[in-house]
Design an enzyme around this catalytic site. Structure first.
Site, PDB file in Angstrom:
ATOM      1  N   HIS A   1       0.174   1.813   5.642  1.00  0.00           N
ATOM      2  CA  HIS A   1      -0.748   2.745   7.370  1.00  0.00           C
ATOM      3  C   HIS A   1      -1.416   1.999   8.347  1.00  0.00           C
ATOM      4  O   HIS A   1      -1.696   1.419   8.631  1.00  0.00           O
ATOM      5  CB  HIS A   1      -2.022   3.837   6.097  1.00  0.00           C
ATOM      6  CG  HIS A   1      -3.130   4.306   7.284  1.00  0.00           C
ATOM      7  ND1 HIS A   1      -2.230   4.511   7.455  1.00  0.00           N
ATOM      8  CD2 HIS A   1      -4.065   4.884   7.232  1.00  0.00           C
ATOM      9  CE1 HIS A   1      -3.447   6.109   8.904  1.00  0.00           C
ATOM     10  NE2 HIS A   1      -4.503   5.884   8.449  1.00  0.00           N
TER      11      HIS A   1
ATOM     12  N   ARG B   1       3.820  -3.177  -4.417  1.00  0.00           N
ATOM     13  CA  ARG B   1       3.735  -4.091  -5.244  1.00  0.00           C
ATOM     14  C   ARG B   1       3.724  -3.705  -7.028  1.00  0.00           C
ATOM     15  O   ARG B   1       3.495  -2.257  -6.918  1.00  0.00           O
ATOM     16  CB  ARG B   1       2.740  -4.974  -5.009  1.00  0.00           C
ATOM     17  CG  ARG B   1       1.186  -3.976  -4.986  1.00  0.00           C
ATOM     18  CD  ARG B   1      -0.060  -4.716  -4.250  1.00  0.00           C
ATOM     19  NE  ARG B   1      -0.781  -3.931  -3.098  1.00  0.00           N
ATOM     20  CZ  ARG B   1      -1.307  -3.575  -2.805  1.00  0.00           C
ATOM     21  NH1 ARG B   1      -1.104  -4.963  -1.717  1.00  0.00           N
ATOM     22  NH2 ARG B   1      -2.452  -3.246  -1.990  1.00  0.00           N
TER      23      ARG B   1
ATOM     24  N   CYS C   1      -6.813  12.190   7.681  1.00  0.00           N
ATOM     25  CA  CYS C   1      -7.895  12.283   7.937  1.00  0.00           C
ATOM     26  C   CYS C   1      -8.422  11.037   9.006  1.00  0.00           C
ATOM     27  O   CYS C   1      -7.083  10.535   9.063  1.00  0.00           O
ATOM     28  CB  CYS C   1      -8.814  11.527   7.045  1.00  0.00           C
ATOM     29  SG  CYS C   1      -8.188  10.132   6.694  1.00  0.00           S
TER      30      CYS C   1
ATOM     31  N   SER D   1      -5.562   2.451   1.649  1.00  0.00           N
ATOM     32  CA  SER D   1      -3.838   1.941   2.214  1.00  0.00           C
ATOM     33  C   SER D   1      -4.298   0.478   2.704  1.00  0.00           C
ATOM     34  O   SER D   1      -5.109  -0.106   2.910  1.00  0.00           O
ATOM     35  CB  SER D   1      -4.025   3.366   3.718  1.00  0.00           C
ATOM     36  OG  SER D   1      -4.992   3.175   4.003  1.00  0.00           O
TER      37      SER D   1
ATOM     38  N   CYS E   1      -6.627   7.408  13.467  1.00  0.00           N
ATOM     39  CA  CYS E   1      -5.546   7.279  12.394  1.00  0.00           C
ATOM     40  C   CYS E   1      -4.731   8.317  12.199  1.00  0.00           C
ATOM     41  O   CYS E   1      -3.555   8.420  12.564  1.00  0.00           O
ATOM     42  CB  CYS E   1      -5.778   7.976  10.708  1.00  0.00           C
ATOM     43  SG  CYS E   1      -7.264   5.966  10.124  1.00  0.00           S
TER      44      CYS E   1
ATOM     45  N   GLY F   1     -11.112   8.626  11.545  1.00  0.00           N
ATOM     46  CA  GLY F   1     -12.041   8.260  12.041  1.00  0.00           C
ATOM     47  C   GLY F   1     -13.363   9.134  12.899  1.00  0.00           C
ATOM     48  O   GLY F   1     -12.496   9.278  13.567  1.00  0.00           O
TER      49      GLY F   1
ATOM     50  N   GLN G   1     -15.518   3.556   8.109  1.00  0.00           N
ATOM     51  CA  GLN G   1     -14.546   4.636   6.596  1.00  0.00           C
ATOM     52  C   GLN G   1     -14.301   4.296   5.509  1.00  0.00           C
ATOM     53  O   GLN G   1     -14.312   4.976   4.582  1.00  0.00           O
ATOM     54  CB  GLN G   1     -12.172   4.305   7.425  1.00  0.00           C
ATOM     55  CG  GLN G   1     -12.577   5.408   8.858  1.00  0.00           C
ATOM     56  CD  GLN G   1     -12.674   4.259  10.200  1.00  0.00           C
ATOM     57  OE1 GLN G   1     -13.694   3.533   9.723  1.00  0.00           O
ATOM     58  NE2 GLN G   1     -11.934   4.767  11.119  1.00  0.00           N
TER      59      GLN G   1
ATOM     60  N   THR H   1       2.277  -2.499  -9.963  1.00  0.00           N
ATOM     61  CA  THR H   1       1.101  -2.209 -10.200  1.00  0.00           C
ATOM     62  C   THR H   1       1.075  -1.738 -11.731  1.00  0.00           C
ATOM     63  O   THR H   1       1.739  -0.635 -11.793  1.00  0.00           O
ATOM     64  CB  THR H   1       0.695  -0.901  -9.148  1.00  0.00           C
ATOM     65  OG1 THR H   1       0.627  -1.568  -7.911  1.00  0.00           O
ATOM     66  CG2 THR H   1      -0.555  -0.711  -9.476  1.00  0.00           C
TER      67      THR H   1
END
Length: 389
Positions: A345, A219, A375, A244, A89, A377, A150, A221
């Site tokens: 993401h 969206r 972060c 994400s 990532c 993987g 993840q 929320t």
């Protein structure tokens, strides 16, 4: 290291899963921001010594050195070399670190860092290891470390730092609120390269073209709505509203030495103070922003109070909340325009997109320093501190 300047930064709007960018080719989307950064600054592309790109799923349309293919697809000079790196990532933030090192060391006077991920057409897990996305489950690796994904790492972080479902939901809701506010206030003005994208009808046939220039993952929320969502894991805290979003997008930065910037007649927008890539527990996997932040502050002599903007990638809500517990960060400074939970993401594109967002927010707010961390993987963390000029 000698000073490395940021001359410009640009990104695409981020397309939602199976949205406006879904049928666009990775070469075209990444190439669009590569060309945009050349066009916006007015440089002769031949002055670029190297392009360094990031991409995670380097298969199918994103294979065979997508950073190079994108450059050539835009009819940019074949004499300019390009390479694609993979730090999961954090790939494009690592690409920016490589470009930073090339310019800072004198191996390049001008470099472009960039990244892309088209998750609608090259799905998450397209490079699944032995049938399951995550770490290798066979061979020597599995004898040394427990293979995890993840998703498992995010839940282990939530358990280790005692993060609750309600806390995760609150962060997810706030991410959406801030992103909506940012768009309502036109905070992203000037950082997005408009894309001309083919549109399609319900029958799947082309109907014309549209200009794509607005993030489309946002969206409406509410905490009540989030509380009704099913968790990703039966005993976990994360849901689709606190993870994400799968999406499509790209970004690019133009870096140069002060001497080359002056010769090109360009005024810098910022400078890179420091860049790091750190390793951490590959089983817990996603705690990388914590040691990356510690290392950046120790090396630069800056404190958390010196940082005006933090962009900590919202891969999962627990990643940001655990980082906040360890660093004591003022959350009003963290992801001030929403994060990946709201905006998306696009894996290998996110690093340079976050750098672009951070630089623009410093300019908008009048801040001086921004810290960007992700972060990754396999137990990695990327980190960069930039300064507005």
């Amino acid at each position: 290291m000698p000073e490395v300047l940021i001359l410009d930064a640009v990104r695409t709007a981020i397309g939602k899963r199976n949205g406006t960018l879904a049928r666009s080719h990775a070469n075209d989307v990444l190439g669009a921001v590569q060309k945009a950064i050349v066009d916006r600054t007015g440089i002769d592309p031949l002055v670029v010594d190297q392009v360094v790109g990031g991409c995670v799923q380097q298969v199918g349309a994103q294979s065979a050195n997508v950073a190079r293919n994108a450059w050539l697809a835009m009819r940019l000079p074949q004499e300019v070399p390009a390479a694609t790196v993979n730090s999961q990532c954090g790939s494009s933030q690592e690409a920016n670190m490589v470009a930073h090192a090339l310019v800072g060391s004198g191996l390049a006077g001008v470099a472009i860092s960039c990244g892309v991920e088209m998750m609608s057409s090259v799905p998450f897990g397209a490079m699944a290891v032995e049938g399951k996305y995550g770490m290798p489950r066979e061979g020597t690796y599995a004898e040394v470390y427990e293979p995890t994904t993840q998703f498992e790492g995010a839940e282990r972080i939530a358990s280790k730092w005692a993060i609750t479902r309600e806390q995760a939901d609150a962060l997810g809701c706030e991410s959406q609120r801030r992103a909506a506010q940012a768009w309502a206030e036109d905070r992203f003005a000037g950082q997005i390269a408009p894309l001309e994208v083919t549109s399609y009808g319900e029958d799947g046939k082309p109907t014309g073209t549209v200009t794509f220039e607005r993030d489309e993952c946002l969206r409406p929320t509410t905490m009540e709505g989030l509380a009704k969502l099913k968790t990703n894991a039966p005993d976990g805290i994360h849901t689709a509203g606190t993870s994400s979003q799968i999406c499509d997008g790209a970004g690019a930065l133009l870096l140069a030495t002060p001497e080359r910037a002056a010769a090109l007649g360009l005024k810098a927008r910022g400078r890179i103070v420091d860049s790091v890539l750190v390793g951490c527990d590959p089983e817990l996997m996603l705690e990388g922003p914590i040691p990356a932040t510690d290392k950046l502050l120790a090396r630069t002599g800056l404190s958390m109070d010196d940082i005006d903007v933090f962009e900590i990638n919202e891969a999962f809500a627990s990643v940001v909340l655990a980082w906040q517990q360890e660093t004591g960060a003022d959350m009003t400074k963290v992801n001030p325009n929403g994060g990946a939970i709201a905006v998306g993401h696009p894996l290998g594109g996110s690093g340079v997109i976050l750098l672009t967002r951070a630089l623009n927010e410093l300019e908008r707010s009048g801040g001086r320093y921004a810290l960007i961390s992700m972060c990754c993987g396999g137990g990695l963390g990327t980190g960069t501190i930039i300064e507005r000029i």
